[in-house]
Write a protein that holds these residues in place. Structure first.
Motif, PDB file in Angstrom:
ATOM      1  N   TYR A  42       0.848  -1.210   0.000  1.00  0.00           N
ATOM      2  CA  TYR A  42       0.000   0.000   0.000  1.00  0.00           C
ATOM      3  C   TYR A  42       0.880   1.255   0.000  1.00  0.00           C
ATOM      4  CZ  TYR A  42      -3.447   3.463   1.517  1.00  0.00           C
ATOM      5  OH  TYR A  42      -4.257   4.577   1.609  1.00  0.00           O
ATOM      6  N   GLN A  45       2.279   1.974  -3.386  1.00  0.00           N
ATOM      7  CA  GLN A  45       1.269   2.517  -4.291  1.00  0.00           C
ATOM      8  C   GLN A  45       0.910   3.960  -3.898  1.00  0.00           C
ATOM      9  OE1 GLN A  45       0.365   1.805  -7.070  1.00  0.00           O
ATOM     10  NE2 GLN A  45      -1.830   1.715  -7.470  1.00  0.00           N
ATOM     11  N   GLU A  49       1.090   7.395  -6.077  1.00  0.00           N
ATOM     12  CA  GLU A  49      -0.002   8.382  -6.192  1.00  0.00           C
ATOM     13  C   GLU A  49       0.496   9.778  -5.804  1.00  0.00           C
ATOM     14  OE1 GLU A  49      -3.359   7.915  -3.479  1.00  0.00           O
ATOM     15  OE2 GLU A  49      -4.154   9.848  -4.148  1.00  0.00           O
ATOM     16  N   LEU A 285      -6.398   5.575  -0.057  1.00  0.00           N
ATOM     17  CA  LEU A 285      -7.705   4.945  -0.236  1.00  0.00           C
ATOM     18  C   LEU A 285      -8.835   5.798   0.360  1.00  0.00           C
ATOM     19  CD1 LEU A 285      -8.677   2.144  -1.301  1.00  0.00           C
ATOM     20  CD2 LEU A 285      -8.793   1.434   1.086  1.00  0.00           C
ATOM     21  N   ASN A 298     -11.325   9.599  -3.589  1.00  0.00           N
ATOM     22  CA  ASN A 298     -10.612   8.447  -4.151  1.00  0.00           C
ATOM     23  C   ASN A 298     -11.437   7.167  -3.994  1.00  0.00           C
ATOM     24  OD1 ASN A 298      -8.545  10.214  -4.598  1.00  0.00           O
ATOM     25  ND2 ASN A 298      -7.106   9.275  -3.165  1.00  0.00           N
ATOM     26  N   ARG A 300     -12.689   3.534  -2.929  1.00  0.00           N
ATOM     27  CA  ARG A 300     -12.668   3.005  -1.561  1.00  0.00           C
ATOM     28  C   ARG A 300     -12.326   1.514  -1.514  1.00  0.00           C
ATOM     29  NH1 ARG A 300     -15.176   6.218   2.197  1.00  0.00           N
ATOM     30  NH2 ARG A 300     -15.906   4.431   3.399  1.00  0.00           N
ATOM     31  N   TYR A 305      -7.766   0.229  -5.939  1.00  0.00           N
ATOM     32  CA  TYR A 305      -6.704   1.222  -5.687  1.00  0.00           C
ATOM     33  C   TYR A 305      -5.348   0.653  -6.095  1.00  0.00           C
ATOM     34  CZ  TYR A 305      -3.648   4.462  -3.200  1.00  0.00           C
ATOM     35  OH  TYR A 305      -2.658   5.370  -2.888  1.00  0.00           O
ATOM     36  N   LEU A 322      -8.849   7.103 -10.283  1.00  0.00           N
ATOM     37  CA  LEU A 322      -8.828   7.113  -8.813  1.00  0.00           C
ATOM     38  C   LEU A 322      -9.876   8.071  -8.257  1.00  0.00           C
ATOM     39  CD1 LEU A 322      -7.273   6.519  -6.085  1.00  0.00           C
ATOM     40  CD2 LEU A 322      -5.928   8.556  -6.599  1.00  0.00           C
TER      41      LEU A 322
END
Ligand code: SF4
Length: 405
Positions: A42, A45, A49, A285, A298, A300, A305, A322
């Motif tokens: 996460y 990622q 973002e 998220l 964004n 959920r 995601y 997103l």
């Protein structure tokens, strides 16, 4: 909107960490339990973002960062460092930026706090909720009051000089006396900021099933047979609310918003920005944003995601997917927001700011409403600002609804 010396506009960053060790009984936030491997993926990622978003927002300078959740402190602290470094590389940052992280006292913070400090985090928001271990157990919290005390002491030893403590009123089994004890034991530690929110029973949570609307008025939890204590009744709630204001005032905490108190100059800049229409960008998220007059949220769903490709092209396609539908606010909606959010603060709204922002006088839009609320003792006007009176704050939901256009 004021600009800095380089002509950049202020922007607030909110970074969502959707992971918790265990779900609390009252919580309907976007948060869940996951393995450390998922935390790492996460974070990777999220950093992609952050880079893609920073590319497209060159005209802004980040003036606050708020890492919230969920429970950001469940992360290995090196992941938090990585996020902060990526923010620093991707956005123009105000050197004086307020950078807050939410921490849960049950997440073994001793070795995490020095890492937070060294990567630029200068404010902690500690979720205590109650100083009564029985009440914490009803809430389903993973920590005791003693865990909180240790966290607070470690934080001071580590040099954190800006600490906020979150408290919650209206919780099962709470009495005016137990609330007084919670406030006293918190204020004794002299945190710079205290938030005191009331519990909201949300549908779809364990509390929703026990204390939801179908059981309202009975004064009893549905499941009293299994020992759930009742929620404080309306009278107790009001006494708790009134005591909070007067006690914290006597301890040097000024109320600056309906549920927020601070020592002078220690008001949360991130929150104030949010209530005064400073644009904010939500990263991660489910995070929400309000940028360039547009509002968006964004996705959920974690799998959706994680599947976005921020590296392709300049990341614009992934950002569009997103953000989903973008809502451009009309002038009337922006005026409503200006009033709803600004009037939550004790200092209220400025008539001059309203005129500068919308090109029209506040009185020409809200004249009759203002007269009526003033006559009823719910707002005060001094010719420059308009603010809720104490009584107006007590019934703020009603007063604010009067500003719908
Ligand atoms: S720690 Fe916070 S976000 Fe996590 S479940 Fe509890 S209330 Fe919700």
């Amino acid at each position: 909107m004021t600009r800095d010396k380089q002509g950049k506009k202020p922007l607030e960053l909110y970074i969502h960490i959707p992971f918790c060790e265990k779900k609390c009984n009252y919580c309907d936030f976007l948060s869940f339990r996951a393995l450390p491997q998922v935390h790492r993926e996460y974070t990777d990622q999220l950093c992609r973002e952050i880079r893609a978003a920073g590319n497209g927002l060159r005209e802004f300078q980040a003036v606050t960062i708020f890492i919230g959740g969920g429970t950001p402190s469940v992360f290995d602290p090196l992941l938090i460092r990585k996020i902060m470094e990526t923010v620093g590389e991707s956005f123009s940052l105000d050197p004086e930026a307020e950078a807050t992280i939410e921490v849960n006292p049950g997440t073994l913070l001793r070795n995490k706090l020095p890492v937070y400090r060294s990567c630029g985090i200068n404010r902690l928001s500690i979720g205590l909720q109650s100083a009564d271990n029985g009440e914490l157990a009803w809430l389903g919290r993973i920590h005791s009051f003693e865990d909180f005390l240790k966290t607070f002491q470690y934080a001071r030893m580590e040099g954190f000089s800006n600490i906020s403590v979150d408290l919650m009123s209206g919780i099962p089994g709470q009495t005016l006396d137990s609330w007084k004890n919670t406030l006293k034991r918190t204020a004794m530690l002299k945190p710079e900021h205290i938030s005191a929110y009331s519990l909201i029973v949300e549908e779809g949570t364990p509390f929703g099933a026990i204390y939801g609307p179908e059981h309202a008025g009975s004064g009893q939890a549905a499941d009293m047979g299994r020992g759930w204590p009742p929620l404080p009744d309306e009278d107790a709630e009001y006494k708790i609310y009134a005591y909070t204001r007067s006690y914290l005032d006597s301890q040097g905490y000024g109320r600056y918003e309906i549920s927020n108190y601070a020592r002078p100059g220690r008001e949360c800049r991130h929150n104030i920005g949010y209530w005064t229409e400073v644009p904010y960008l939500g990263l991660g998220l489910g995070a929400s944003s309000y940028v360039r007059g547009c509002r968006f949220s964004n996705v959920r769903d974690l799998d959706s995601y994680m599947s976005l490709d921020f590296a392709a092209g300049d990341g614009e396609e992934a950002l569009a997917a997103l953000h989903g539908p973008v809502q451009r606010l009309t002038k009337e909606e922006r005026m409503e927001e200006f009033m709803f959010l600004g009037l939550r603060m004790v200092r209220g709204v400025s008539e001059l700011d309203f005129a500068a922002m919308f090109g029209t006088k506040l009185t020409s839009v809200y004249g009759p409403v203002l007269e009526r609320l003033k006559r009823d003792g719910l707002i005060r006007r001094d010719g420059v600002r308009i603010a809720l009176t104490e009584w107006g704050m007590d019934v703020s939901n009603f007063v604010l609804s009067e500003f719908l256009l």
